[in-house]
Design a protein around this motif. Structure first.
Motif, short mmCIF file in Angstrom:
data_model
loop_
_atom_site.label_atom_id
_atom_site.label_comp_id
_atom_site.label_asym_id
_atom_site.label_seq_id
_atom_site.Cartn_x
_atom_site.Cartn_y
_atom_site.Cartn_z
N THR A 161 -71.79 58.78 55.06
CA THR A 161 -71.82 57.46 54.43
C THR A 161 -71.09 57.53 53.10
N GLN A 162 -70.78 56.36 52.57
CA GLN A 162 -70.12 56.29 51.27
C GLN A 162 -70.97 56.97 50.20
N ALA A 163 -72.26 56.72 50.21
CA ALA A 163 -73.15 57.32 49.21
C ALA A 163 -73.17 58.84 49.34
N ASP A 164 -73.24 59.32 50.58
CA ASP A 164 -73.22 60.78 50.81
C ASP A 164 -71.92 61.39 50.29
N LEU A 165 -70.81 60.74 50.60
CA LEU A 165 -69.51 61.26 50.17
C LEU A 165 -69.39 61.26 48.65
N ALA A 166 -69.81 60.19 48.01
CA ALA A 166 -69.74 60.10 46.55
C ALA A 166 -70.56 61.22 45.91
N ARG A 167 -71.75 61.44 46.44
CA ARG A 167 -72.61 62.50 45.91
C ARG A 167 -71.98 63.88 46.14
N LEU A 168 -71.57 64.14 47.37
CA LEU A 168 -71.01 65.44 47.72
C LEU A 168 -69.75 65.76 46.91
N LEU A 169 -68.88 64.78 46.77
CA LEU A 169 -67.59 65.01 46.11
C LEU A 169 -67.64 64.71 44.61
N GLN A 170 -68.82 64.33 44.14
CA GLN A 170 -69.06 64.06 42.71
C GLN A 170 -68.08 63.02 42.18
N VAL A 171 -68.08 61.88 42.88
CA VAL A 171 -67.22 60.75 42.55
C VAL A 171 -68.11 59.54 42.36
N GLU A 172 -67.73 58.66 41.47
CA GLU A 172 -68.50 57.43 41.27
C GLU A 172 -68.38 56.55 42.52
N GLN A 173 -69.44 55.78 42.80
CA GLN A 173 -69.46 54.91 43.98
C GLN A 173 -68.26 53.96 44.06
N PRO A 174 -67.90 53.26 42.95
CA PRO A 174 -66.75 52.34 43.04
C PRO A 174 -65.44 53.07 43.40
N SER A 175 -65.26 54.26 42.86
CA SER A 175 -64.06 55.03 43.18
C SER A 175 -64.05 55.43 44.64
N MET A 176 -65.20 55.84 45.16
CA MET A 176 -65.29 56.21 46.57
C MET A 176 -65.04 55.00 47.45
N ALA A 177 -65.57 53.84 47.06
CA ALA A 177 -65.37 52.61 47.83
C ALA A 177 -63.88 52.27 47.92
N GLN A 178 -63.18 52.41 46.80
CA GLN A 178 -61.73 52.14 46.79
C GLN A 178 -60.98 53.13 47.68
N ALA A 179 -61.33 54.40 47.58
CA ALA A 179 -60.67 55.42 48.40
C ALA A 179 -60.90 55.14 49.89
N LEU A 180 -62.13 54.82 50.26
CA LEU A 180 -62.44 54.54 51.65
C LEU A 180 -61.70 53.30 52.15
N ALA A 181 -61.59 52.29 51.30
CA ALA A 181 -60.85 51.08 51.68
C ALA A 181 -59.38 51.41 51.97
N ARG A 182 -58.78 52.26 51.13
CA ARG A 182 -57.38 52.67 51.36
C ARG A 182 -57.26 53.50 52.64
N MET A 183 -58.21 54.39 52.84
CA MET A 183 -58.18 55.24 54.03
C MET A 183 -58.36 54.41 55.31
N GLU A 184 -59.21 53.39 55.23
CA GLU A 184 -59.40 52.51 56.38
C GLU A 184 -58.13 51.70 56.62
N ARG A 185 -57.55 51.17 55.56
CA ARG A 185 -56.30 50.41 55.67
C ARG A 185 -55.19 51.26 56.29
N ASP A 186 -55.16 52.55 55.92
CA ASP A 186 -54.11 53.45 56.41
C ASP A 186 -54.42 54.04 57.78
N GLY A 187 -55.58 53.69 58.34
CA GLY A 187 -55.91 54.07 59.70
C GLY A 187 -56.54 55.44 59.87
N PHE A 188 -57.10 56.04 58.79
CA PHE A 188 -57.68 57.38 58.87
C PHE A 188 -59.19 57.38 59.11
#
Length: 148
Positions: free
Chosen positions: A52-79
């Motif tokens: 999940t986004q929360a799991d990823l943010a915690r594991l990678l030590q990234v703020e939730q909004p930054s993780m949300a943006q990264a996931l949005a780009r990755m989804e847009r790019d088809g990954f």
């Protein structure tokens, strides 16, 4: 009496090497449609370390909004694709797409080119010792706060 040359300190040299490896890595990943920031997310999801986004943010030590943006780009790019988590209504499960599974081995190979270049001229023993030293440096830094 002046102190040591700051350009010859471990922190400076490690940062310089990391910066150059990242620059070369980004250059190699660009034709694959990947950015270096995508890889920790893709690997964590692939290896089942986070889903999940929360799991990823915690594991990678990234703020939730930054993780949300990264996931949005990755989804847009088809990954990645997101699916509703049946156990938690407000949460989404992150899954890799076929494109991600196809590109990950290519990304590993592309990034390994930088490792091979960095270790040019090192014997097998020297390379192993260098990696052991870096592991020890990282352990020292992680455990430094707990030292008396």
């Amino acid at each position: 009496m002046p102190g040591p040359d700051p350009r010859q300190t471990p922190s400076f040299l490690i940062k310089q090497a990391a910066r150059e490896l990242m620059r070369r890595g980004e250059e190699k990943l660009r034709p694959l449609g990947l950015g270096a920031a995508y890889l920790p997310v893709l690997v964590a999801v692939k290896n089942g370390e986070a889903s999940t986004q929360a799991d990823l943010a915690r594991l990678l030590q990234v703020e939730q909004p930054s993780m949300a943006q990264a996931l949005a780009r990755m989804e847009r790019d088809g990954f990645i694709q997101r699916k509703a988590d049946p156990a938690h209504r407000r949460s989404q499960i992150i899954e890799l797409t076929a494109l991600a599974f196809e590109r990950l081995p290519q990304a590993y190979a592309a990034l390994n080119e930088g490792n091979i270049l960095a270790m040019t001229g090192f014997s097998t023993g020297e390379a192993a010792q260098f990696v052991a030293f870096l592991n020890r440096v990282n352990a020292n830094l992680r455990n430094g706060d707990s030292q008396p």
